[in-house]
Design an enzyme around this catalytic site. Sequence first.
Site, PDB file in Angstrom:
ATOM      1  N   SER A 151       1.159  -0.899  -0.329  1.00 18.77           N
ATOM      2  CA  SER A 151       0.272  -0.145   0.033  1.00 18.77           C
ATOM      3  C   SER A 151       1.077   1.418   0.130  1.00 18.77           C
ATOM      4  O   SER A 151       1.872   1.762  -0.854  1.00 18.77           O
ATOM      5  CB  SER A 151      -0.530   0.054   1.377  1.00 18.77           C
ATOM      6  OG  SER A 151      -2.107   0.862   1.042  1.00 18.77           O
ATOM      7  N   ARG A 221     -11.583   6.253   9.542  1.00 23.28           N
ATOM      8  CA  ARG A 221     -11.452   4.689   9.925  1.00 23.28           C
ATOM      9  C   ARG A 221     -12.622   3.857   9.370  1.00 23.28           C
ATOM     10  O   ARG A 221     -12.373   3.402   8.961  1.00 23.28           O
ATOM     11  CB  ARG A 221     -11.249   4.415  12.168  1.00 23.28           C
ATOM     12  CG  ARG A 221     -11.023   3.588  11.556  1.00 23.28           C
ATOM     13  CD  ARG A 221      -8.998   2.807  10.907  1.00 23.28           C
ATOM     14  NE  ARG A 221      -8.527   1.304  10.644  1.00 23.28           N
ATOM     15  CZ  ARG A 221      -7.882   1.180  10.016  1.00 23.28           C
ATOM     16  NH1 ARG A 221      -7.458   1.730   9.497  1.00 23.28           N
ATOM     17  NH2 ARG A 221      -7.141  -0.163  10.892  1.00 23.28           N
ATOM     18  N   ASP A 321      -9.105  -6.361  -4.902  1.00 20.05           N
ATOM     19  CA  ASP A 321      -8.220  -5.144  -4.490  1.00 20.05           C
ATOM     20  C   ASP A 321      -8.976  -3.566  -5.277  1.00 20.05           C
ATOM     21  O   ASP A 321      -9.167  -3.575  -5.903  1.00 20.05           O
ATOM     22  CB  ASP A 321      -7.263  -4.870  -3.836  1.00 20.05           C
ATOM     23  CG  ASP A 321      -6.346  -3.577  -3.773  1.00 20.05           C
ATOM     24  OD1 ASP A 321      -7.166  -2.789  -3.408  1.00 20.05           O
ATOM     25  OD2 ASP A 321      -5.350  -3.140  -3.734  1.00 20.05           O
ATOM     26  N   HIS A 354      -8.024  -4.968  -0.556  1.00 22.70           N
ATOM     27  CA  HIS A 354      -6.691  -4.162   0.106  1.00 22.70           C
ATOM     28  C   HIS A 354      -5.602  -4.669   0.765  1.00 22.70           C
ATOM     29  O   HIS A 354      -4.606  -5.045   0.719  1.00 22.70           O
ATOM     30  CB  HIS A 354      -6.826  -2.843   0.043  1.00 22.70           C
ATOM     31  CG  HIS A 354      -5.945  -1.897   0.250  1.00 22.70           C
ATOM     32  ND1 HIS A 354      -4.823  -2.019  -0.966  1.00 22.70           N
ATOM     33  CD2 HIS A 354      -6.025  -1.466   1.026  1.00 22.70           C
ATOM     34  CE1 HIS A 354      -3.635  -1.255  -1.067  1.00 22.70           C
ATOM     35  NE2 HIS A 354      -4.118  -0.575   0.555  1.00 22.70           N
ATOM     36  N   ASP A 355      -6.473  -4.994   1.657  1.00 23.84           N
ATOM     37  CA  ASP A 355      -6.153  -5.459   3.470  1.00 23.84           C
ATOM     38  C   ASP A 355      -5.446  -6.932   3.188  1.00 23.84           C
ATOM     39  O   ASP A 355      -4.864  -7.411   4.332  1.00 23.84           O
ATOM     40  CB  ASP A 355      -6.887  -5.940   4.557  1.00 23.84           C
ATOM     41  CG  ASP A 355      -7.305  -4.718   5.382  1.00 23.84           C
ATOM     42  OD1 ASP A 355      -6.303  -4.174   5.301  1.00 23.84           O
ATOM     43  OD2 ASP A 355      -7.501  -4.267   6.216  1.00 23.84           O
TER      44      ASP A 355
END
EC number: 2.3.1.46
Length: 381
Positions: A151, A221, A321, A354-355
């Site tokens: 990232s 967040r 992602d 994405h994680d």
Amino acid sequence: MESIGIVAPQTMHFAEPLRLQSGSVIGNYQLVVETYGELNAARSNAVLVCHALNASHHVAGVYADDPRSTGWWDNLVGPGKPLDTNRFFVIGVNNLGSCFGSTGPMSIDPSSGKPYGARFPVVTVEDWVHAQARVADAFGIERFAAVMGGSLGGMQALAWSLMYPERVAHCIDIASTPKLSAQNIAFNEVARSAILSDPDFHGGDYYAHGVKPKRGLRVARMIGHITYLSDDDMAEKFGRALRRADGALDAYNFSFDVEFEVESYLRYQGDKFADYFDANTYLLITRALDYFDPAKAFDGNLTAALAHTQAKYLIASFSTDWRFAPARSREIVKALLDNKRTVSYAEIDAPHGHDAFLLDDARYHNLLRAYYERIANEVGA
């Protein structure tokens, strides 16, 4: 595989002023680092791991006073792991502007005797790389066997290969992008707006008021976390399952309290984040994300921007992602191939969005293990 075990950070002090891309100068600053493994006599087995938005220098291992404090990439870094600390000397650096010990908004401004707060200068990916280079100098490392990140960390790895081409043998860029899209900048702007509009923000000087803009941080967040997960992953984890305080599982409460599992999850993530992260740091790091665009100085031509690179590259992306989609990684691959660079590319079919770059996926880890085996053979590690 065993963990690297108990680790301890160290603080490095730098007296030489650092001129930032904005023109501001930071003098007498400190960076917190952690190291794992042993630097060999030739100093040829060093690997720099660059962190993403809310991570830090604490890449692997645990702290003696907190057995739950596992490093954010502990599944990847350690003895016998893909980045094997029996063979490599691994460095994690907490970037300038962060809130985990390196000089940042929470640090005391020597000119005022008070925390910098909003007066801390805007920093960029390039500024971080220059600061990291000074860490390498302090260790006597002339050339990294690899610089790796996922990232935002991947952006730093790519920047290293551009800014210090002679100091990077391999660049490992995971789940990253050559620049943020308008949509990604928009997500960051909404997150920043949530913080800036929090009554407890006080223009960034909330430290003096004894408060934190937790409401804004929570929302920021929550927004970010949605973008880190894939639609399929959220459907599998939560679906439309209800989560009511009274325990009812099959009826709506007809209110604006938490009713769905996904709402409960997002609020939990927001609350946890707001307890440990700093709002001014969040503003700084998201703006650094926005500004990263190495092709900007070349009229948007990424091939031209990468023309003077010397490293070999591993570029990896994940199929689900959508924050930094595989197409963005392929832009980097194409520009490198246009420059006749040595590039390995993998698009990993993984459901976690994405994680996924943080998770223990066998195909992903086997890819990195094989690549680091190649590097180890090159440097005699």
